[in-house]
Design a protein around this motif. Structure first.
Motif, PDB file in Angstrom:
ATOM      1  N   GLN A 189       6.586  -5.239  -4.124  1.00 11.97           N
ATOM      2  CA  GLN A 189       5.533  -6.042  -3.512  1.00 11.97           C
ATOM      3  C   GLN A 189       4.502  -5.146  -2.820  1.00 11.97           C
ATOM      4  OE1 GLN A 189       7.637  -8.714  -0.951  1.00 11.97           O
ATOM      5  NE2 GLN A 189       8.294 -10.082  -2.642  1.00 11.97           N
ATOM      6  N   GLU A 190       5.008  -4.136  -2.131  1.00 12.96           N
ATOM      7  CA  GLU A 190       4.081  -3.220  -1.463  1.00 12.96           C
ATOM      8  C   GLU A 190       3.238  -2.448  -2.475  1.00 12.96           C
ATOM      9  OE1 GLU A 190       6.403  -0.786   1.072  1.00 12.96           O
ATOM     10  OE2 GLU A 190       6.685  -2.329   2.607  1.00 12.96           O
ATOM     11  N   ARG A 191       3.908  -2.076  -3.599  1.00 10.07           N
ATOM     12  CA  ARG A 191       3.138  -1.367  -4.640  1.00 10.07           C
ATOM     13  C   ARG A 191       2.033  -2.257  -5.211  1.00 10.07           C
ATOM     14  NH1 ARG A 191       2.890  -1.046  -9.895  1.00 10.07           N
ATOM     15  NH2 ARG A 191       4.526  -2.620 -10.133  1.00 10.07           N
ATOM     16  N   VAL A 192       2.406  -3.514  -5.482  1.00 11.11           N
ATOM     17  CA  VAL A 192       1.405  -4.444  -6.002  1.00 11.11           C
ATOM     18  C   VAL A 192       0.280  -4.640  -4.979  1.00 11.11           C
ATOM     19  CG1 VAL A 192       0.995  -6.829  -6.718  1.00 11.11           C
ATOM     20  CG2 VAL A 192       3.017  -5.581  -7.514  1.00 11.11           C
ATOM     21  N   ALA A 193       0.714  -4.795  -3.717  1.00 12.78           N
ATOM     22  CA  ALA A 193      -0.308  -4.961  -2.664  1.00 12.78           C
ATOM     23  C   ALA A 193      -1.175  -3.730  -2.547  1.00 12.78           C
ATOM     24  CB  ALA A 193       0.403  -5.274  -1.344  1.00 12.78           C
ATOM     25  N   GLN A 194      -0.525  -2.554  -2.699  1.00 12.62           N
ATOM     26  CA  GLN A 194      -1.284  -1.306  -2.608  1.00 12.62           C
ATOM     27  C   GLN A 194      -2.298  -1.196  -3.731  1.00 12.62           C
ATOM     28  OE1 GLN A 194       1.060   2.172  -2.985  1.00 12.62           O
ATOM     29  NE2 GLN A 194      -0.567   3.597  -2.466  1.00 12.62           N
ATOM     30  N   GLU A 195      -1.839  -1.552  -4.944  1.00 10.64           N
ATOM     31  CA  GLU A 195      -2.775  -1.479  -6.067  1.00 10.64           C
ATOM     32  C   GLU A 195      -3.948  -2.435  -5.850  1.00 10.64           C
ATOM     33  OE1 GLU A 195      -0.458  -2.320  -9.483  1.00 10.64           O
ATOM     34  OE2 GLU A 195       0.500  -0.329  -9.568  1.00 10.64           O
ATOM     35  N   SER A 196      -3.632  -3.637  -5.351  1.00  9.65           N
ATOM     36  CA  SER A 196      -4.710  -4.592  -5.087  1.00  9.65           C
ATOM     37  C   SER A 196      -5.659  -4.059  -4.009  1.00  9.65           C
ATOM     38  CB  SER A 196      -4.118  -5.926  -4.660  1.00  9.65           C
ATOM     39  OG  SER A 196      -5.158  -6.843  -4.333  1.00  9.65           O
ATOM     40  N   TYR A 197      -5.006  -3.458  -3.025  1.00 11.43           N
ATOM     41  CA  TYR A 197      -5.824  -2.923  -1.942  1.00 11.43           C
ATOM     42  C   TYR A 197      -6.689  -1.769  -2.433  1.00 11.43           C
ATOM     43  CZ  TYR A 197      -7.020  -0.903   2.563  1.00 11.43           C
ATOM     44  OH  TYR A 197      -7.694  -0.393   3.638  1.00 11.43           O
ATOM     45  N   VAL A 198      -6.110  -0.938  -3.316  1.00  7.18           N
ATOM     46  CA  VAL A 198      -6.880   0.201  -3.842  1.00  7.18           C
ATOM     47  C   VAL A 198      -8.071  -0.299  -4.642  1.00  7.18           C
ATOM     48  CG1 VAL A 198      -6.775   2.118  -5.487  1.00  7.18           C
ATOM     49  CG2 VAL A 198      -4.964   1.811  -3.795  1.00  7.18           C
ATOM     50  N   ARG A 199      -7.809  -1.354  -5.428  1.00  9.08           N
ATOM     51  CA  ARG A 199      -8.924  -1.882  -6.184  1.00  9.08           C
ATOM     52  C   ARG A 199     -10.035  -2.411  -5.247  1.00  9.08           C
ATOM     53  NH1 ARG A 199      -4.763  -3.854  -9.535  1.00  9.08           N
ATOM     54  NH2 ARG A 199      -4.821  -5.845  -8.429  1.00  9.08           N
ATOM     55  N   ASN A 200      -9.620  -3.065  -4.181  1.00  6.77           N
ATOM     56  CA  ASN A 200     -10.605  -3.542  -3.218  1.00  6.77           C
ATOM     57  C   ASN A 200     -11.349  -2.384  -2.557  1.00  6.77           C
ATOM     58  OD1 ASN A 200      -9.976  -6.214  -3.714  1.00  6.77           O
ATOM     59  ND2 ASN A 200      -8.347  -6.230  -2.138  1.00  6.77           N
ATOM     60  N   VAL A 201     -10.566  -1.331  -2.287  1.00 13.78           N
ATOM     61  CA  VAL A 201     -11.183  -0.160  -1.656  1.00 13.78           C
ATOM     62  C   VAL A 201     -12.187   0.481  -2.584  1.00 13.78           C
ATOM     63  CG1 VAL A 201     -10.738   2.175  -0.786  1.00 13.78           C
ATOM     64  CG2 VAL A 201      -9.299   0.270  -0.076  1.00 13.78           C
ATOM     65  N   HIS A 206     -18.289   2.668  -2.070  1.00 13.94           N
ATOM     66  CA  HIS A 206     -19.614   3.174  -1.734  1.00 13.94           C
ATOM     67  C   HIS A 206     -19.966   2.881  -0.289  1.00 13.94           C
ATOM     68  CE1 HIS A 206     -20.335   4.265  -5.883  1.00 13.94           C
ATOM     69  NE2 HIS A 206     -19.898   3.025  -6.245  1.00 13.94           N
ATOM     70  N   ARG A 207     -19.437   1.805   0.237  1.00 12.84           N
ATOM     71  CA  ARG A 207     -19.823   1.434   1.587  1.00 12.84           C
ATOM     72  C   ARG A 207     -18.916   2.097   2.635  1.00 12.84           C
ATOM     73  NH1 ARG A 207     -19.824  -3.511  -1.087  1.00 12.84           N
ATOM     74  NH2 ARG A 207     -17.877  -4.058  -0.001  1.00 12.84           N
ATOM     75  N   GLU A 208     -17.619   2.220   2.292  1.00  9.29           N
ATOM     76  CA  GLU A 208     -16.682   2.696   3.316  1.00  9.29           C
ATOM     77  C   GLU A 208     -15.785   3.804   2.739  1.00  9.29           C
ATOM     78  OE1 GLU A 208     -14.462  -0.597   4.679  1.00  9.29           O
ATOM     79  OE2 GLU A 208     -16.202  -1.645   5.499  1.00  9.29           O
ATOM     80  N   VAL A 209     -16.384   4.843   2.219  1.00  8.53           N
ATOM     81  CA  VAL A 209     -15.619   5.919   1.574  1.00  8.53           C
ATOM     82  C   VAL A 209     -14.686   6.597   2.575  1.00  8.53           C
ATOM     83  CG1 VAL A 209     -15.790   8.145   0.400  1.00  8.53           C
ATOM     84  CG2 VAL A 209     -17.384   6.308  -0.161  1.00  8.53           C
ATOM     85  N   ASP A 210     -15.245   6.939   3.690  1.00 11.22           N
ATOM     86  CA  ASP A 210     -14.396   7.657   4.657  1.00 11.22           C
ATOM     87  C   ASP A 210     -13.235   6.783   5.171  1.00 11.22           C
ATOM     88  OD1 ASP A 210     -15.995   9.848   4.365  1.00 11.22           O
ATOM     89  OD2 ASP A 210     -17.279   9.314   6.089  1.00 11.22           O
ATOM     90  N   ARG A 211     -13.598   5.535   5.439  1.00 13.68           N
ATOM     91  CA  ARG A 211     -12.573   4.611   5.951  1.00 13.68           C
ATOM     92  C   ARG A 211     -11.487   4.341   4.894  1.00 13.68           C
ATOM     93  NH1 ARG A 211     -13.763  -1.549   8.088  1.00 13.68           N
ATOM     94  NH2 ARG A 211     -11.561  -2.088   8.581  1.00 13.68           N
ATOM     95  N   ALA A 212     -11.967   4.210   3.630  1.00 12.82           N
ATOM     96  CA  ALA A 212     -11.011   3.941   2.554  1.00 12.82           C
ATOM     97  C   ALA A 212     -10.050   5.103   2.369  1.00 12.82           C
ATOM     98  CB  ALA A 212     -11.743   3.651   1.262  1.00 12.82           C
ATOM     99  N   ARG A 213     -10.594   6.340   2.471  1.00 10.21           N
ATOM    100  CA  ARG A 213      -9.715   7.496   2.306  1.00 10.21           C
ATOM    101  C   ARG A 213      -8.618   7.534   3.379  1.00 10.21           C
ATOM    102  NH1 ARG A 213     -14.190  12.247   0.921  1.00 10.21           N
ATOM    103  NH2 ARG A 213     -14.603  11.557  -1.251  1.00 10.21           N
ATOM    104  N   GLU A 214      -8.983   7.210   4.603  1.00 10.84           N
ATOM    105  CA  GLU A 214      -7.986   7.201   5.676  1.00 10.84           C
ATOM    106  C   GLU A 214      -6.919   6.129   5.444  1.00 10.84           C
ATOM    107  OE1 GLU A 214      -7.638   9.292   8.059  1.00 10.84           O
ATOM    108  OE2 GLU A 214      -9.422  10.465   7.488  1.00 10.84           O
ATOM    109  N   GLU A 215      -7.386   4.971   5.019  1.00 10.66           N
ATOM    110  CA  GLU A 215      -6.429   3.892   4.771  1.00 10.66           C
ATOM    111  C   GLU A 215      -5.498   4.231   3.606  1.00 10.66           C
ATOM    112  OE1 GLU A 215      -8.662   0.396   4.194  1.00 10.66           O
ATOM    113  OE2 GLU A 215      -9.121   0.114   6.343  1.00 10.66           O
ATOM    114  N   VAL A 216      -6.094   4.877   2.563  1.00 11.16           N
ATOM    115  CA  VAL A 216      -5.256   5.284   1.415  1.00 11.16           C
ATOM    116  C   VAL A 216      -4.200   6.273   1.844  1.00 11.16           C
ATOM    117  CG1 VAL A 216      -5.283   6.509  -0.779  1.00 11.16           C
ATOM    118  CG2 VAL A 216      -6.961   4.727  -0.343  1.00 11.16           C
ATOM    119  N   LYS A 217      -4.603   7.209   2.690  1.00 10.59           N
ATOM    120  CA  LYS A 217      -3.622   8.190   3.167  1.00 10.59           C
ATOM    121  C   LYS A 217      -2.471   7.497   3.927  1.00 10.59           C
ATOM    122  CE  LYS A 217      -6.815  12.125   3.526  1.00 10.59           C
ATOM    123  NZ  LYS A 217      -7.452  13.109   4.435  1.00 10.59           N
ATOM    124  N   ALA A 218      -2.852   6.529   4.769  1.00 14.04           N
ATOM    125  CA  ALA A 218      -1.834   5.828   5.555  1.00 14.04           C
ATOM    126  C   ALA A 218      -0.878   5.036   4.659  1.00 14.04           C
ATOM    127  CB  ALA A 218      -2.503   4.910   6.564  1.00 14.04           C
TER     128      ALA A 218
END
Length: 290
Positions: A189-201, A206-218
């Motif tokens: 479930q977390e993997r599926v959520a992560q993939e969905s989240y990555v797609r959203n990211v 383009h708008r939140e590159v820095d923020r997305a990178r931090e969230e991906v790392k977390a």
């Protein structure tokens, strides 16, 4: 109580034998009578000879006869008496021989009876000794049976304890399997959520590159932590499965030992003449828990 053949019959039979011109003997008188024991006939025959002598002596008292005739008659009767006495003595000797033979036969029978009694006493003594040996053996077998029964009861208790332990381990294994399945489901479930989240990211890259990178790392760090937890649970599950397999092997060995003791107990309970070689039973291999 019977006393045997009457004396008058014996005397009559002796007279009949003498009238035929034969010397009365025990066997001839018994043959004439057709019955009577040798001892009874012999004793009465002695009396008959005595009375015969008296009868012959009485016949010497003759009426008045001419002198020459009377002397001749007396001489004849005296000669007859002399012959009768010789015959009587001979008959007495034969009777004594018969009595001696009868005594010898009785002594032989008594000796045989004594030997038989001694043999019977010896057999009785041997039988008593054999009975005591059998009773002692029976007592030893009963004691051995009680010991084997105690061992079987101990092994049954150990077996029941191992079965309960096996059940507990299986329950723990089932619980761990459920936990592992839940973790796998959660990870999926977390993997599926992560993939969905990555797609959203990516959509918002383009708008939140820095923020997305931090969230991906977390999220990645969290996923790695979940993966480590899964690996730890798998290693724990493998350890429990190994322990469960060892427990099952011990339980199978105890079960085989209990069956061997039961077969030995069955052999002990059987009579020595009917004992058969026990069949070796292979212990069932324990099933591994998947």
């Amino acid at each position: 109580m019977a006393i045997g053949v009457p004396e008058n019959e014996v005397f009559a039979a002796a007279d009949a034998v003498l009238a035929r011109g034969e010397r009365p003997t025990v066997e001839r008188v018994r043959l004439e009578l057709g019955r009577g024991s040798p001892a009874r006939v012999g004793g009465l025959l002695d009396q008959w000879w005595t009375r015969l002598s008296e009868r012959l002596s009485g016949e010497t008292r003759l009426p008045t006869l001419p002198g020459e005739v009377s002397q001749a008659f007396v001489a004849v009767w005296q000669q007859a008496i002399h012959l009768a006495q010789g015959v009587a003595e001979q008959a007495l000797d034969e009777q004594r021989q018969v009595i001696a033979a009868e005594r010898e036969r009785v002594a032989t029978v008594e000796e045989q009876a004594r030997q038989d009694a001694a043999r019977f006493r010896q057999q009785a003594t041997e039988a008593m000794a054999g009975r005591q040996a059998v009773e002692t053996r029976l007592a030893d077998l009963e004691l051995l049976l009680a010991q084997r029964q105690t061992q079987i009861e101990d092994l049954q208790q150990q077996r029941e304890a191992l079965l309960r332990e096996r059940g507990d381990v299986q329950q723990q294994n089932q619980a761990l399997q459920q936990d592992l399945q839940a973790l796998r489901l959660k990870a999926e479930q977390e993997r599926v959520a992560q993939e969905s989240y990555v797609r959203n990211v990516e959509d918002r890259a383009h708008r939140e590159v820095d923020r997305a990178r931090e969230e991906v790392k977390a999220v990645t760090a969290h996923f790695k932590e979940a993966g480590r937890q899964i690996e730890q649970l798998q290693r724990r599950l493998e350890s429990i499965q190994t322990e469960l397999s060892q427990t099952q092997q011990r339980a199978a060995a105890q079960h085989a030992r209990a069956e061997t003791l039961e077969q030995q107990l069955a052999q002990v309970r059987q009579p020595p003449a009917t004992k058969r070689k026990p069949r070796t039973r292979k212990a069932a291999a324990p099933k591994s828990v998947s």
